[in-house]
Scaffold this motif. Structure first.
Motif, PDB file in Angstrom:
ATOM      1  N   GLY A  29       2.321 -11.669 -17.184  1.00 50.24           N
ATOM      2  CA  GLY A  29       2.561 -10.241 -16.982  1.00 50.24           C
ATOM      3  C   GLY A  29       1.403  -9.607 -16.229  1.00 50.24           C
ATOM      4  N   SER A  30       0.963  -8.444 -16.714  1.00 49.32           N
ATOM      5  CA  SER A  30      -0.099  -7.709 -16.033  1.00 49.32           C
ATOM      6  C   SER A  30      -0.626  -6.621 -16.956  1.00 49.32           C
ATOM      7  CB  SER A  30       0.438  -7.073 -14.751  1.00 49.32           C
ATOM      8  OG  SER A  30      -0.475  -6.147 -14.200  1.00 49.32           O
ATOM      9  N   LEU A  31      -1.865  -6.189 -16.718  1.00 50.48           N
ATOM     10  CA  LEU A  31      -2.342  -5.013 -17.444  1.00 50.48           C
ATOM     11  C   LEU A  31      -1.475  -3.803 -17.101  1.00 50.48           C
ATOM     12  CD1 LEU A  31      -5.682  -3.550 -15.977  1.00 50.48           C
ATOM     13  CD2 LEU A  31      -4.057  -4.884 -14.652  1.00 50.48           C
ATOM     14  N   PHE A  32      -0.823  -3.819 -15.922  1.00 50.57           N
ATOM     15  CA  PHE A  32       0.067  -2.719 -15.547  1.00 50.57           C
ATOM     16  C   PHE A  32       1.474  -2.907 -16.092  1.00 50.57           C
ATOM     17  CE2 PHE A  32      -2.876  -2.277 -11.678  1.00 50.57           C
ATOM     18  CZ  PHE A  32      -3.685  -1.380 -12.355  1.00 50.57           C
ATOM     19  N   GLY A  33       1.691  -3.964 -16.864  1.00 51.89           N
ATOM     20  CA  GLY A  33       2.931  -4.093 -17.611  1.00 51.89           C
ATOM     21  C   GLY A  33       2.819  -3.435 -18.971  1.00 51.89           C
ATOM     22  N   ASP A  34       1.592  -3.090 -19.357  1.00 55.07           N
ATOM     23  CA  ASP A  34       1.345  -2.391 -20.606  1.00 55.07           C
ATOM     24  C   ASP A  34       1.150  -0.896 -20.386  1.00 55.07           C
ATOM     25  OD1 ASP A  34       1.274  -4.754 -22.220  1.00 55.07           O
ATOM     26  OD2 ASP A  34      -0.739  -5.168 -21.463  1.00 55.07           O
ATOM     27  N   ARG A  35       0.801  -0.524 -19.155  1.00 55.43           N
ATOM     28  CA  ARG A  35       0.484   0.869 -18.878  1.00 55.43           C
ATOM     29  C   ARG A  35       0.722   1.146 -17.390  1.00 55.43           C
ATOM     30  NH1 ARG A  35      -0.709   6.036 -17.692  1.00 55.43           N
ATOM     31  NH2 ARG A  35      -1.029   7.151 -19.635  1.00 55.43           N
ATOM     32  N   GLY A  36       1.439   2.203 -17.063  1.00 57.53           N
ATOM     33  CA  GLY A  36       1.714   2.527 -15.676  1.00 57.53           C
ATOM     34  C   GLY A  36       0.463   2.904 -14.908  1.00 57.53           C
ATOM     35  N   THR A  37       0.605   2.939 -13.590  1.00 56.88           N
ATOM     36  CA  THR A  37      -0.545   3.256 -12.744  1.00 56.88           C
ATOM     37  C   THR A  37      -0.076   3.991 -11.494  1.00 56.88           C
ATOM     38  OG1 THR A  37      -2.492   2.303 -11.648  1.00 56.88           O
ATOM     39  CG2 THR A  37      -0.425   1.073 -11.457  1.00 56.88           C
ATOM     40  N   VAL A  38      -1.016   4.442 -10.702  1.00 58.99           N
ATOM     41  CA  VAL A  38      -0.710   5.041  -9.402  1.00 58.99           C
ATOM     42  C   VAL A  38      -0.853   3.969  -8.333  1.00 58.99           C
ATOM     43  CG1 VAL A  38      -1.459   7.347 -10.107  1.00 58.99           C
ATOM     44  CG2 VAL A  38      -3.128   5.765  -9.101  1.00 58.99           C
ATOM     45  N   ILE A  39      -0.228   4.180  -7.201  1.00 57.95           N
ATOM     46  CA  ILE A  39      -0.277   3.326  -6.008  1.00 57.95           C
ATOM     47  C   ILE A  39       0.471   2.000  -6.216  1.00 57.95           C
ATOM     48  CG2 ILE A  39      -1.727   2.107  -4.340  1.00 57.95           C
ATOM     49  CD1 ILE A  39      -3.838   4.240  -4.708  1.00 57.95           C
ATOM     50  N   GLN A  40       0.250   1.329  -7.320  1.00 59.37           N
ATOM     51  CA  GLN A  40       1.082   0.169  -7.663  1.00 59.37           C
ATOM     52  C   GLN A  40       2.218   0.623  -8.594  1.00 59.37           C
ATOM     53  OE1 GLN A  40      -0.834  -3.819  -8.147  1.00 59.37           O
ATOM     54  NE2 GLN A  40      -2.726  -2.626  -8.234  1.00 59.37           N
ATOM     55  N   SER A  41       2.710   1.792  -8.311  1.00 61.81           N
ATOM     56  CA  SER A  41       3.688   2.473  -9.172  1.00 61.81           C
ATOM     57  C   SER A  41       5.077   1.855  -9.107  1.00 61.81           C
ATOM     58  CB  SER A  41       3.767   3.956  -8.792  1.00 61.81           C
ATOM     59  OG  SER A  41       3.838   4.116  -7.386  1.00 61.81           O
ATOM     60  N   THR A  42       5.344   0.996  -8.129  1.00 61.80           N
ATOM     61  CA  THR A  42       6.602   0.244  -8.132  1.00 61.80           C
ATOM     62  C   THR A  42       6.399  -1.174  -8.667  1.00 61.80           C
ATOM     63  OG1 THR A  42       6.246  -0.385  -5.808  1.00 61.80           O
ATOM     64  CG2 THR A  42       7.627   1.550  -6.237  1.00 61.80           C
ATOM     65  N   TYR A  43       5.181  -1.679  -8.573  1.00 63.09           N
ATOM     66  CA  TYR A  43       4.854  -2.992  -9.132  1.00 63.09           C
ATOM     67  C   TYR A  43       4.832  -2.933 -10.663  1.00 63.09           C
ATOM     68  CZ  TYR A  43       1.771  -6.875 -10.546  1.00 63.09           C
ATOM     69  OH  TYR A  43       1.224  -7.966 -11.163  1.00 63.09           O
ATOM     70  N   ALA A  44       4.220  -1.884 -11.209  1.00 64.33           N
ATOM     71  CA  ALA A  44       4.095  -1.772 -12.667  1.00 64.33           C
ATOM     72  C   ALA A  44       5.443  -1.879 -13.379  1.00 64.33           C
ATOM     73  CB  ALA A  44       3.374  -0.473 -13.037  1.00 64.33           C
ATOM     74  N   PRO A  45       6.506  -1.191 -12.934  1.00 62.48           N
ATOM     75  CA  PRO A  45       7.789  -1.322 -13.632  1.00 62.48           C
ATOM     76  C   PRO A  45       8.336  -2.751 -13.637  1.00 62.48           C
ATOM     77  CG  PRO A  45       7.818   0.608 -12.224  1.00 62.48           C
ATOM     78  CD  PRO A  45       6.561  -0.145 -11.892  1.00 62.48           C
ATOM     79  N   SER A  46       8.056  -3.514 -12.588  1.00 58.75           N
ATOM     80  CA  SER A  46       8.530  -4.906 -12.584  1.00 58.75           C
ATOM     81  C   SER A  46       7.851  -5.707 -13.683  1.00 58.75           C
ATOM     82  CB  SER A  46       8.293  -5.553 -11.213  1.00 58.75           C
ATOM     83  OG  SER A  46       6.922  -5.835 -10.979  1.00 58.75           O
ATOM     84  N   LYS A  47       6.593  -5.392 -13.958  1.00 58.86           N
ATOM     85  CA  LYS A  47       5.875  -6.076 -15.025  1.00 58.86           C
ATOM     86  C   LYS A  47       6.236  -5.499 -16.400  1.00 58.86           C
ATOM     87  CE  LYS A  47       3.689  -9.265 -12.742  1.00 58.86           C
ATOM     88  NZ  LYS A  47       3.947 -10.696 -13.001  1.00 58.86           N
ATOM     89  N   PHE A  48       6.537  -4.198 -16.470  1.00 63.63           N
ATOM     90  CA  PHE A  48       7.077  -3.638 -17.710  1.00 63.63           C
ATOM     91  C   PHE A  48       8.329  -4.414 -18.098  1.00 63.63           C
ATOM     92  CE2 PHE A  48       4.255  -0.110 -17.478  1.00 63.63           C
ATOM     93  CZ  PHE A  48       4.397   0.676 -18.614  1.00 63.63           C
ATOM     94  N   ALA A  49       9.168  -4.703 -17.121  1.00 60.35           N
ATOM     95  CA  ALA A  49      10.406  -5.436 -17.382  1.00 60.35           C
ATOM     96  C   ALA A  49      10.108  -6.839 -17.904  1.00 60.35           C
ATOM     97  CB  ALA A  49      11.254  -5.508 -16.113  1.00 60.35           C
ATOM     98  N   VAL A  50       9.111  -7.498 -17.323  1.00 62.98           N
ATOM     99  CA  VAL A  50       8.720  -8.828 -17.793  1.00 62.98           C
ATOM    100  C   VAL A  50       8.244  -8.763 -19.244  1.00 62.98           C
ATOM    101  CG1 VAL A  50       7.007 -10.682 -17.521  1.00 62.98           C
ATOM    102  CG2 VAL A  50       8.175  -9.742 -15.515  1.00 62.98           C
ATOM    103  N   HIS A  51       7.450  -7.753 -19.556  1.00 64.75           N
ATOM    104  CA  HIS A  51       6.937  -7.623 -20.920  1.00 64.75           C
ATOM    105  C   HIS A  51       8.080  -7.362 -21.901  1.00 64.75           C
ATOM    106  CE1 HIS A  51       2.437  -6.734 -19.931  1.00 64.75           C
ATOM    107  NE2 HIS A  51       2.972  -7.566 -19.046  1.00 64.75           N
ATOM    108  N   GLY A  52       8.992  -6.487 -21.544  1.00 70.45           N
ATOM    109  CA  GLY A  52      10.118  -6.192 -22.415  1.00 70.45           C
ATOM    110  C   GLY A  52      11.016  -7.404 -22.621  1.00 70.45           C
ATOM    111  N   TRP A  53      11.270  -8.135 -21.547  1.00 67.86           N
ATOM    112  CA  TRP A  53      12.086  -9.349 -21.622  1.00 67.86           C
ATOM    113  C   TRP A  53      11.418 -10.378 -22.544  1.00 67.86           C
ATOM    114  CZ3 TRP A  53      16.512 -11.862 -20.503  1.00 67.86           C
ATOM    115  CH2 TRP A  53      16.489 -13.253 -20.401  1.00 67.86           C
ATOM    116  N   THR A  54      10.121 -10.586 -22.343  1.00 65.29           N
ATOM    117  CA  THR A  54       9.404 -11.601 -23.109  1.00 65.29           C
ATOM    118  C   THR A  54       9.383 -11.259 -24.597  1.00 65.29           C
ATOM    119  OG1 THR A  54       8.008 -12.048 -21.179  1.00 65.29           O
ATOM    120  CG2 THR A  54       7.230 -12.873 -23.305  1.00 65.29           C
TER     121      THR A  54
END
Length: 351
Positions: A161-186
């Motif tokens: 995953g990513s630290l941005f899968g635990d918490r949203g961020t700016v600039i990588q604001s479309t990348y973070a949701p993809s990792k949120f999804a990975v965290h939720g799936w896992t």
């Protein structure tokens, strides 16, 4: 204090008394293995005696990597695959079974990134990123779980995953949701598999900022080239966490205290964390040179391979003390408690 202590205890998860094989007896599948974390993990796994099956889109890099490993006497196989295509992921499993008769650990590591404000990034690019970052994990997870169930032998599924899968961020604001999804799936499949007493250890890896070519491969909508600035961890720290989880059932592994701290502060102090991210993240996600053209990125095509490190600027650590602490339950609990107490103290001062 009680909350942070409970978090430390939860991290010592053990599913259905699963016992995993030592690395020297394992066949390990690693996606995204042509550079960065995947490349480092493949080399480290092979050096520890594991047979490795490496997959990525860069065929030349994979051939070079496998030749390198075989020259050292290690057992390795490669398969060109785009994890955003289910048929390609099936081909990875087929190759592992054809070459070695099985696999014991499956590492969903492949990933791509986009830097740019969410309203500026095209939907086409976002969908392509989700194909790799999320759907690739889904395809790999299903194949791995079915394989372990059919064999009836415990195996490890490790999702990066990513630290941005635990918490949203700016600039990588479309990348973070993809990792949120990975965290939720896992997290979701982990509970279902545990409930069904499936012979699968499911681990989520939470990397902080890692010194890999991640930024050079990213698609950039920014004027300046994406890069990490600040405290950065080496890819070998992530590889160490991955391979520890391949032998020892772990619920979560955080690479760097920054990853755990961001999760805790984001949970306990969300508004303060918002403001902190808005202040800190803009100047620390680029270097002072122009971004390369978007068509040269690794979003829709293979990026360059055989590089473990990137061109990031900052304090590049030699290891992650937090990873080493997480391999020792008492130290892990102490570390998490300390971070939790700091967040709790900040919250009290705010009140």
């Amino acid at each position: 204090m009680n909350q942070s202590m409970s978090i430390g205890k939860i991290s010592q998860w053990r599913p259905n008394n699963i016992t995993l094989k030592p690395l020297e007896d394992q066949v390990i599948v690693i996606t995204g293995a042509s550079s960065g974390i995947g490349l480092t993990t493949a080399r480290m796994a092979a050096a520890k005696g594991a047979k490795v099956v490496v997959a990525a889109r860069n065929e030349d890099a994979l051939q070079e990597l496998v030749d390198e490993l075989r020259e050292k006497g290690y057992a390795a196989a490669w398969v060109k695959a785009d994890v955003g295509r289910e048929a390609d992921v099936n081909k990875i499993a087929e190759t592992a079974i054809e070459e070695f008769g099985r696999f014991d650990t499956w590492v969903n590591n492949a990933g791509v990134a986009i830097f740019g404000h969410a309203m500026d990034v095209s939907n086409e690019d976002i969908k392509r990123m989700f194909d790799t970052n999320f759907w690739g994990v889904v395809y790999g997870s299903k194949i791995a779980v079915n394989h372990f169930r059919e064999r009836g032998v415990p195996g490890a599924l490790i999702n990066v995953g990513s630290l941005f899968g635990d918490r949203g961020t700016v600039i990588q604001s479309t990348y973070a949701p993809s990792k949120f999804a990975v965290h939720g799936w896992t997290e979701s499949i982990r509970m279902e598999l545990e409930k069904k007493k499936a012979p699968v250890s499911v681990t989520l890896i939470h990397p902080g900022r890692i010194d890999t070519p991640y930024n050079e491969h990213a698609t950039s909508y920014m004027e300046k080239q994406p890069a990490h600035r600040g405290m950065i961890y080496p890819p070998k720290a992530v590889a160490e966490a991955i391979l520890y989880s391949a032998e020892n059932p772990k619920r979560d592994m955080y690479i760097g205290s920054q990853a755990k701290a961001l999760e805790l502060f984001g949970t306990l102090l969300p508004r303060i964390t918002d403001k902190l991210m808005e202040l800190v993240m803009y100047p620390t996600q680029h270097v002072d040179r122009p971004s390369k053209p978007r068509e040269e990125s690794a979003l829709h095509q293979a990026g360059y391979g055989m590089h473990e490190r990137g061109t990031n600027k900052g304090w590049i650590r030699s290891c992650s003390i937090y990873v080493k602490a997480c391999k020792r339950p008492i130290l892990s609990t102490v570390a998490v408690t300390g971070i939790g107490l700091a967040a709790w103290a900040c919250a009290k001062r705010k009140d």
